[in-house]
Design an enzyme around this catalytic site. Structure first.
Site, PDB file in Angstrom:
ATOM      1  N   CYS A 113      24.967  84.015-125.796  1.00  0.00           N
ATOM      2  CA  CYS A 113      24.269  84.336-124.542  1.00  0.00           C
ATOM      3  C   CYS A 113      24.286  85.839-124.284  1.00  0.00           C
ATOM      4  CB  CYS A 113      24.948  83.598-123.388  1.00  0.00           C
ATOM      5  SG  CYS A 113      24.266  84.038-121.788  1.00  0.00           S
ATOM      6  N   CYS A 154      20.380  80.481-118.382  1.00  0.00           N
ATOM      7  CA  CYS A 154      21.774  80.138-118.646  1.00  0.00           C
ATOM      8  C   CYS A 154      21.856  79.177-119.831  1.00  0.00           C
ATOM      9  CB  CYS A 154      22.389  79.512-117.408  1.00  0.00           C
ATOM     10  SG  CYS A 154      24.044  78.895-117.706  1.00  0.00           S
ATOM     11  N   GLN A 180      29.952  64.104-112.084  1.00  0.00           N
ATOM     12  CA  GLN A 180      30.343  64.871-113.270  1.00  0.00           C
ATOM     13  C   GLN A 180      29.163  65.710-113.759  1.00  0.00           C
ATOM     14  OE1 GLN A 180      33.311  65.095-114.553  1.00  0.00           O
ATOM     15  NE2 GLN A 180      34.447  63.294-113.885  1.00  0.00           N
ATOM     16  N   GLU A 220      38.090  57.173-101.702  1.00  0.00           N
ATOM     17  CA  GLU A 220      37.528  58.520-101.848  1.00  0.00           C
ATOM     18  C   GLU A 220      37.506  59.171-100.461  1.00  0.00           C
ATOM     19  OE1 GLU A 220      36.055  60.831-103.997  1.00  0.00           O
ATOM     20  OE2 GLU A 220      35.520  61.850-102.136  1.00  0.00           O
ATOM     21  N   ASP A 243      41.694  60.064-110.762  1.00  0.00           N
ATOM     22  CA  ASP A 243      40.852  61.166-111.262  1.00  0.00           C
ATOM     23  C   ASP A 243      40.836  62.254-110.205  1.00  0.00           C
ATOM     24  OD1 ASP A 243      39.001  62.798-112.461  1.00  0.00           O
ATOM     25  OD2 ASP A 243      37.330  61.398-112.331  1.00  0.00           O
ATOM     26  N   CYS A 245      41.404  67.235-114.868  1.00  0.00           N
ATOM     27  CA  CYS A 245      40.706  68.468-115.279  1.00  0.00           C
ATOM     28  C   CYS A 245      41.670  69.643-115.289  1.00  0.00           C
ATOM     29  CB  CYS A 245      39.506  68.735-114.382  1.00  0.00           C
ATOM     30  SG  CYS A 245      39.928  68.839-112.643  1.00  0.00           S
TER      31      CYS A 245
HETATM   32  N1  SAH Z   1      36.053  59.695-110.368  1.00  0.00           N
HETATM   33  C1  SAH Z   1      34.914  60.391-109.863  1.00  0.00           C
HETATM   34  C2  SAH Z   1      35.225  61.625-109.013  1.00  0.00           C
HETATM   35  C3  SAH Z   1      36.315  62.534-109.494  1.00  0.00           C
HETATM   36  S1  SAH Z   1      36.392  64.130-108.708  1.00  0.00           S
HETATM   37  C4  SAH Z   1      33.958  60.734-110.988  1.00  0.00           C
HETATM   38  O1  SAH Z   1      34.307  60.691-112.151  1.00  0.00           O
HETATM   39  O2  SAH Z   1      32.811  61.090-110.707  1.00  0.00           O
HETATM   40  C5  SAH Z   1      37.668  63.959-107.544  1.00  0.00           C
HETATM   41  C6  SAH Z   1      37.248  63.279-106.269  1.00  0.00           C
HETATM   42  O3  SAH Z   1      38.413  63.181-105.438  1.00  0.00           O
HETATM   43  C7  SAH Z   1      36.220  63.999-105.437  1.00  0.00           C
HETATM   44  O4  SAH Z   1      35.157  63.126-105.173  1.00  0.00           O
HETATM   45  C8  SAH Z   1      36.959  64.374-104.142  1.00  0.00           C
HETATM   46  O5  SAH Z   1      36.132  64.328-103.006  1.00  0.00           O
HETATM   47  C9  SAH Z   1      38.022  63.318-104.079  1.00  0.00           C
HETATM   48  N2  SAH Z   1      39.269  63.601-103.335  1.00  0.00           N
HETATM   49  C10 SAH Z   1      39.910  64.767-103.170  1.00  0.00           C
HETATM   50  N3  SAH Z   1      41.076  64.592-102.512  1.00  0.00           N
HETATM   51  C11 SAH Z   1      41.198  63.259-102.253  1.00  0.00           C
HETATM   52  C12 SAH Z   1      42.209  62.443-101.637  1.00  0.00           C
HETATM   53  N4  SAH Z   1      43.311  62.982-101.132  1.00  0.00           N
HETATM   54  N5  SAH Z   1      42.009  61.113-101.575  1.00  0.00           N
HETATM   55  C13 SAH Z   1      40.875  60.562-102.097  1.00  0.00           C
HETATM   56  N6  SAH Z   1      39.897  61.277-102.700  1.00  0.00           N
HETATM   57  C14 SAH Z   1      40.049  62.613-102.779  1.00  0.00           C
END
Ligand code: SAH
Length: 463
Positions: free
Chosen positions: A81, A170, A294, A344, A392, A419
């Site tokens: 890039c 990009c 994602q 969530e 997650d 992550c």
């Molecule tokens: N599993 C999903 C999202 C993962 S990202 C996927 O793969 O698409 C992490 C997520 O956690 C986000 O949507 C965020 O809003 C949520 N989050 C952050 N803190 C949190 C908490 N204390 N309790 C529940 N969800 C939460």
């Protein structure tokens, strides 16, 4: 990194030094030593000897700017890039892709050993699953807008700064996103819409956010504005819709905060729907402007298939999906489980999750808005006993109260999607101490050319 402070020769800010680079830091920067003192050098690769100028000194380490590569790594390549090194979006384009994958695995094993104190003789850490074509993989662009010389500009923040680097090509974005951002910028400029100025807090447009469904071709444009006012909004939308094939939704999000956070908390549809649709595998998703989704759909499918594999479902299980977003993993697992509970924190995402369950005719999934660490104990009181729990969390990892609740509920398996290897390792230690053995770790390259590493981990209750 270990410290050899006794023997470290102090370096001074502004001094030019020769650095032997040993590893990569969390942001993909080279980490090495000059006279025994630890230095971070962005742009330098492991195995290289470089000349660098010390920019900043802390007690235990410093940061230095790369001046010259004296002995290049055989893994060094010409970055594809043209704005690499100026734009802060990618950190590793100067490293061969296979070498990136190897380093990402090493970052994971290092964290598991150092922070998690895991015995790697007993844990399988697989090679990182990479992409066959690691370009144009992102489905979402968040491009800051500003004003330069009276002109509306859009691009990326320069490395470690708030200065906008203009670019419309990009390398890691879906080409549709690049085209749409440029079309929106051009049309907005023609209509006299101004870019945000962080110092005076004036101007209309703060960010242009574009999300494209790879499987459906549907496009959402979110105009993030500095207040309610968006001049000639109707005309703007009509012109964007005419210029962008596939656009199904144009939203306005109002963000008046002083912080660098991209989106504010009020969104309204200006044109078309308030969601776009996309598919991962054979599950369809409605995605609204504020929901997490994602960013790399190809690798997301790889990741979710692993989640399914590690969950080991037979159809009889109760599953909890904590941090479930719009229900992506929940719905992926629901077809193979007896019942799925998702939790969530963002209410809009929960609304999307429910809508997504309906959309796919899935009736055995239930979603609750709230904090995972508060909702899980409530479920337990109500008699919910999960066989499998998937977590997650965001980069900061799981809340300690959630880990306690998981250990108390005692599912057979915990599948951890992460992550951030550092918080993953920290949390796995808590699970290990609670009777969960870490069995397999699979790094998945969700973010090629950046320093970010995604992992999925299988743990089993062994008591
Ligand atoms: N599993 C999903 C999202 C993962 S990202 C996927 O793969 O698409 C992490 C997520 O956690 C986000 O949507 C965020 O809003 C949520 N989050 C952050 N803190 C949190 C908490 N204390 N309790 C529940 N969800 C939460």
């Amino acid at each position: 990194m270990s410290h050899t402070e006794e023997t470290a020769v102090p370096v001074a800010a502004g001094e030019e030094v020769v650095v032997e680079v040993e590893g990569l830091g969390h942001e993909g920067e080279g980490v090495g030593r000059a006279g025994g003192f630890a230095l971070f050098v962005p742009g330098a690769l492991p195995g290289e000897k470089v000349r660098a100028k010390v920019r900043e000194l802390k007690k235990r380490y410093g940061c230095a700017d790369l001046l010259e590569v004296l002995e290049p790594s055989p893994e060094r390549i010409q970055p594809p890039c043209p704005v690499f090194g100026r734009c802060g979006g990618c950190q590793l384009q100067h490293m061969e892709y296979d070498a990136q994958l190897r380093w990402k695995r090493k970052m994971v094993t290092d964290a598991l050993e150092r922070i998690g104190k895991l015995d790697l003789g007993r844990v399988t850490v697989h090679p990182t699953l990479g992409m066959a074509e690691p370009r144009h993989y992102r489905n979402k662009a968040q491009v800051p807008a500003g004003t330069r010389g009276g002109r509306l500009v859009a691009g990326f923040y320069a490395m470690n700064s708030r200065r906008i680097v203009e670019t419309d090509a990009c390398l890691i974005q879906h080409e549709m996103n690049n085209r749409v951002v440029e079309a929106v910028r051009r049309i907005a400029a023609e209509l006299g819409i101004t870019g945000y100025n962080e110092e005076t807090r004036s101007g209309h447009l703060r960010h242009i956010v574009v999300r494209t469904g790879f499987a459906t071709g549907e496009v959402m444009v979110v105009l993030v504005t500095n207040g309610e006012r968006l001049p000639r909004a109707a005309e703007l939308c009509e012109r964007i819709a005419a210029a962008v094939p596939g656009v199904k939704s144009i939203c306005q999000n109002v963000n008046t905060s002083r912080t660098p956070v991209v989106m504010g908390d009020r969104t309204k549809a200006l044109w078309g729907r308030d969601v776009i649709y996309d598919r991962i595998g054979d599950v369809e998703f409605a995605i609204s402007a504020e929901s997490f989704y994602q960013v790399n759909p190809a690798q997301t499918e790889v990741l979710y298939r692993k989640a399914l594999d590690y969950a080991g479902l037979t159809g009889a299980e109760t599953v909890i999906d904590a941090y479930c977003g719009i229900g992506t993993i929940s719905l992926f697992l629901a077809r193979k489980a007896k019942r799925v509970y998702g939790v969530e924190i963002v209410p809009e995402a929960v609304r999307d999750a429910r809508r997504n369950a309906q959309l796919n005719g899935i009736e055995n999934a239930e979603f609750v808005a709230g904090k995972a660490e508060e909702v899980l104990p409530r479920w337990r009181e109500r008699g919910v006993a999960a066989d499998v729990i998937v977590v997650d969390p965001p980069r900061k990892g799981c809340d300690p109260a959630l880990l306690d609740a998981i250990v108390a509920m005692r599912p057979r398996r915990v599948v951890y999607v992460s992550c951030n290897p550092a918080t993953l390792a920290r949390d796995l230690r808590v699970l290990e101490d609670g009777g969960y053995r870490t069995v397999e770790v699979q790094p998945v390259d969700m973010f090629p050319h950046t320093g970010h590493v995604e992992c999925i981990v299988s743990t089993h209750f062994t008591g």
